[in-house]
Design an enzyme around this catalytic site. Sequence first.
Site, PDB file in Angstrom:
ATOM      1  N   MET A  76       1.260   2.897   3.476  1.00 30.28           N
ATOM      2  CA  MET A  76       0.074   2.655   4.291  1.00 30.28           C
ATOM      3  C   MET A  76       0.006   1.194   4.765  1.00 30.28           C
ATOM      4  O   MET A  76       0.755   0.349   4.305  1.00 30.28           O
ATOM      5  CB  MET A  76      -1.179   3.006   3.503  1.00 30.28           C
ATOM      6  CG  MET A  76      -1.259   4.474   3.091  1.00 30.28           C
ATOM      7  SD  MET A  76      -2.727   4.851   2.117  1.00 30.28           S
ATOM      8  CE  MET A  76      -4.028   4.628   3.340  1.00 30.28           C
ATOM      9  N   HIS A  77      -0.916   0.949   5.699  1.00 31.68           N
ATOM     10  CA  HIS A  77      -1.360  -0.386   6.112  1.00 31.68           C
ATOM     11  C   HIS A  77      -0.374  -1.163   6.989  1.00 31.68           C
ATOM     12  O   HIS A  77      -0.734  -2.202   7.540  1.00 31.68           O
ATOM     13  CB  HIS A  77      -1.702  -1.272   4.907  1.00 31.68           C
ATOM     14  CG  HIS A  77      -2.551  -0.630   3.869  1.00 31.68           C
ATOM     15  ND1 HIS A  77      -3.836  -0.190   4.125  1.00 31.68           N
ATOM     16  CD2 HIS A  77      -2.315  -0.359   2.563  1.00 31.68           C
ATOM     17  CE1 HIS A  77      -4.342   0.324   3.009  1.00 31.68           C
ATOM     18  NE2 HIS A  77      -3.446   0.229   2.049  1.00 31.68           N
ATOM     19  N   ASP A 232       0.789   7.898   1.849  1.00 33.97           N
ATOM     20  CA  ASP A 232       1.636   8.308   0.729  1.00 33.97           C
ATOM     21  C   ASP A 232       0.866   8.858  -0.456  1.00 33.97           C
ATOM     22  O   ASP A 232       1.230   9.906  -1.018  1.00 33.97           O
ATOM     23  CB  ASP A 232       2.556   7.166   0.293  1.00 33.97           C
ATOM     24  CG  ASP A 232       1.848   5.835   0.095  1.00 33.97           C
ATOM     25  OD1 ASP A 232       0.600   5.785   0.183  1.00 33.97           O
ATOM     26  OD2 ASP A 232       2.547   4.839  -0.153  1.00 33.97           O
TER      27      ASP A 232
END
Length: 481
Positions: A76-77, A232
């Site tokens: 992520m991110h 995830d």
Amino acid sequence: MYLGIDVGTSGIKAVIIDDKGEVVAESRAGLTVSHPHPLWSEQDPSDWWSATNSAVSQLDAAARSKVRAIGLSGQMHGAVLLNKARKVIRPAILWNDGRSGAECDELLRREPRAHELTGNLIMPGFTAPKLLWVKGNEPKAWDETDVVLLPKDYIRLRMTGETATDLSDASGTLWVDVAERKWSEPMLKACDLTTDNMPWLNEGTAPTGILRDELAEAWGMARVPVCAGGGDNAAGAVGVGVIHDGDALLSLGTSGVLFAATKDFRPNVAGTVHAFCHALPGLWHQMSVMLNCASCIDWVVALTNAPSVAGVLTALEQSGRTDTPELFLPYLTGERTPHNNPHAKGVFFGLTASTDPLALALSTLQGVALALADGMDVLTDAGTRFDAITVIGGGSRSAYWGRILASALNKPLIYRSGADLGPSYGAARLARLSIGDGDIDTVCVAPPITGVVEPDRALSDQLSAKRPAFKALYQSLKPLF
């Protein structure tokens, strides 16, 4: 057959499951991370794509030919910046990159309602402050940026030509109204962006495009649909049936995550709890996240020139050691929960002339466990309760480490079939749901239990006695970081 692809930090994992949910093929292709400056963490998206092709090509050809849908999950991110021609402008800035601390303050100044709008504390790891950093430090890249994608969604673009994402992954950008499950125009405006710069937003089970002709031919598949997928941890939760209020998991990957599914949106910005959309419609989740988990084990094994992680764990188990006087702070790339401090550093404390490589390894295992216990305290303070925790990720392979973790958390750890596949397995389940082949309750059942590790009372007492010193060590060193 259904294919799940996970764009991880250390590698791409691919798995094919059948109509019974059984794994018929799996593969992995490794990745490396670049740290060109202190606090920086980057990857080249073209490396993701090369590794994805490698992982898929390793799968059994006969199984590939029967795939009916593909699901995606990923780290992520990360910020993938694309120009109007959909070409990558600069290396992707990853989730564990800590350069944008000042931009977190700037974002809150620009939008004082940020915590209320997103339900989450602004942290350097999130995507939004990364874009403010690019705007302030790389104006040429900023001026070229037309669309911002998350890592797995770059792979989707290469697979289908579509710019799309899912709500669970997008929740970690700080550009989503998590309660309403839509883009937050005020948060985008605070970053000088609009919804035109964002991908198409979907629930995780939604189809988002069709595999391109040339890729279908190269992969030996039909032109199958590709579903939105999930971040995830949300995808990993789908894979092990953590889909009901109060279900919990512990993800032992590069990072360490305690994840609890919730039937409603439960923000807690007073702490460092993440409150995001789940990958399934109508569900949310809470997370505590530590940035360095299994990566610490890899690091100490390399540091001591040990032959392998498995070898070190076996040697520790055979030695009969359960405790060591050394303490380890596992903040090799900063920390998120509970400290929200990108400047935090890893520390060995209490070394003596008798400290040996196994003592360093054991203190590392225990230091990660104590940091996860800190994260569980934050979740508990936020009102989250769970009786047992399902373990996923590569770290789930070690029952020895599991005993340390169960004792530090004082909760039984449940090990399930295929848990080491983590998000890729959940992504395959989301792919199945996207074509209407079964419903959530039948597809997303918890896999069979292969073992349960209970807390060891003596070890719990030892680790509990260490926690005050562990906490005090961080607080004492914080001004020096």
